[in-house]
Design an enzyme around this catalytic site. Structure first.
Site, mmCIF file in Angstrom:
data_model
loop_
_atom_site.group_PDB
_atom_site.id
_atom_site.type_symbol
_atom_site.label_atom_id
_atom_site.label_comp_id
_atom_site.label_asym_id
_atom_site.label_seq_id
_atom_site.Cartn_x
_atom_site.Cartn_y
_atom_site.Cartn_z
ATOM 1 N N GLY A 1 0.769 -1.183 -0.081
ATOM 2 C CA GLY A 1 -0.151 0.021 0.068
ATOM 3 C C GLY A 1 0.847 1.258 0.048
ATOM 4 N N ALA A 2 0.222 2.495 0.834
ATOM 5 C CA ALA A 2 1.184 3.547 0.684
ATOM 6 C C ALA A 2 2.681 3.533 1.324
ATOM 7 C CB ALA A 2 0.363 4.545 1.586
ATOM 8 N N LYS B 1 4.481 8.288 19.190
ATOM 9 C CA LYS B 1 3.831 8.289 17.588
ATOM 10 C C LYS B 1 2.270 8.456 18.221
ATOM 11 C CE LYS B 1 3.127 7.437 12.770
ATOM 12 N NZ LYS B 1 3.567 6.660 11.742
#
Length: 327
Positions: free
Chosen positions: A11-12, A205
């Site tokens: 994917g990305a 994060k």
């Protein structure tokens, strides 16, 4: 020595990393893919657009991990809801010394392995321990990605901003394996750096993403609009304070204030979170890794999280109603 790399999850982020690694001379790069992505990459390779730069990366792709065979490195870059199914597919890619780099959002199944607090567990992301049996922490190198990418079309990834990768042993401590991998990623043009405690980076994060992601999914708002509303901003701030206390208890203290983090988020402008992108695309969202897992830690540690509880409840309700409508 890493000679063969397979990306699971094209994917990305997986596509971004695969395209960069394909430029390393002598490195065999393959990918496990399916559907339209498999067909597109087989036909014309993987395309990455980054700024004014654009290139096609020829990759060996298959939907069958047995065809690709054991690798020196597997990069696991899938969404949390897919992990239970994908873990079994990774096994045929692993030899005795294969390392698995996990580029995931939220708290992963291995998070508690390197913590100074014994006895913690994350059943919310690995209910029956299936993932841990397939992929034990000793095999895992954790990775925190500080980059924004999106899939423009199957086999076509656009890199928007950021180039940071922080990597470290899931079980804690430094190692030659992590140092060598960081060097390889730098050769590929990625801003990789080895860290002593990947858990601290993962939690930091999470602390920044665990509010705006679900709030954007609930409201369909970009991050600038979320922070512009005084009441919503105060709500996210209260959750971040609860999460910071969890982090302190597990050895992952947060040095910033919520206001400092809001300033960083504001600098991104009208930013669409990954969870909002998943909602718009009709994909499953990562509620377990972003909200259920930190709440599970809080319950084990005796930390009260009324604001986090409210956000989790609303997000689960929204997602359940979404499933009913689509069904």
């Amino acid at each position: 020595m890493i000679k063969g790399v397979c990306i699971v999850g094209l994917g990305a982020i997986g596509g971004w990393m695969a395209a960069h690694l394909s430029r390393v001379e002598g490195l065999r790069v393959s990918a496990l893919a399916r559907g339209d992505t498999l067909a597109a990459v087989r036909d014309r390779g993987l395309r990455l657009d980054s700024g004014k730069d654009s290139w096609q990366a020829p990759l060996r792709v298959s939907s069958n991990p047995v065809e690709l065979g054991p690798q020196d490195l597997v990069i696991l870059a899938v969404k949390g809801p897919a992990l239970v199914d994908v873990a079994g597919q990774v096994a045929p890619l692993c030899g005795p010394r294969t390392r698995v780099l996990t580029a995931l959002n939220g708290l992963p199944w291995w998070f508690t392995a390197g913590l100074p607090v014994p006895g913690l567990a994350l059943k919310s992301v690995d209910p029956d321990g299936h993932i841990a049996r397939m992929l034990p922490p000793e095999r895992i190198i954790g990775c925190v990605v500080h980059a924004s990418c999106f899939v423009q079309a199957p086999g076509h990834v656009r890199h928007v901003q950021g180039n940071g990768l922080l990597i470290g042993e899931a079980a804690g401590g430094a190692s030659e394996s992590v140092a060598g991998l960081a060097a390889l990623l730098v050769r590929a043009g990625l801003g990789a750096r080895a860290v002593e405690s990947i858990q601290r980076e993962v939690f930091y994060k999470l602390w920044g993403n665990m509010t705006t992601n679900p709030v954007s999914a609930l409201t369909r708002a970009t991050t600038d609009r979320i922070l512009a509303d005084e009441l919503v901003r105060r709500f996210t701030t209260d959750i971040m304070r609860e999460a910071a206390l969890i982090g302190e208890r597990v050895g992952c203290p947060i040095a910033q204030s919520p206001e400092d983090r809001h300033a960083i988020t504001r600098s991104l402008g009208a930013f669409k979170t990954s969870m909002l992108q998943d909602i718009e695309a009709g994909r499953a969202i990562e509620t377990a890794a972003l909200l259920e897992a930190p709440r599970e830690l809080a319950q084990q540690l005796g930390v009260a999280t009324p604001m986090l509880d409210a956000l989790l409840g609303l997000t689960r309700l929204m997602d359940g109603c979404r499933a009913l409508r689509s069904g």
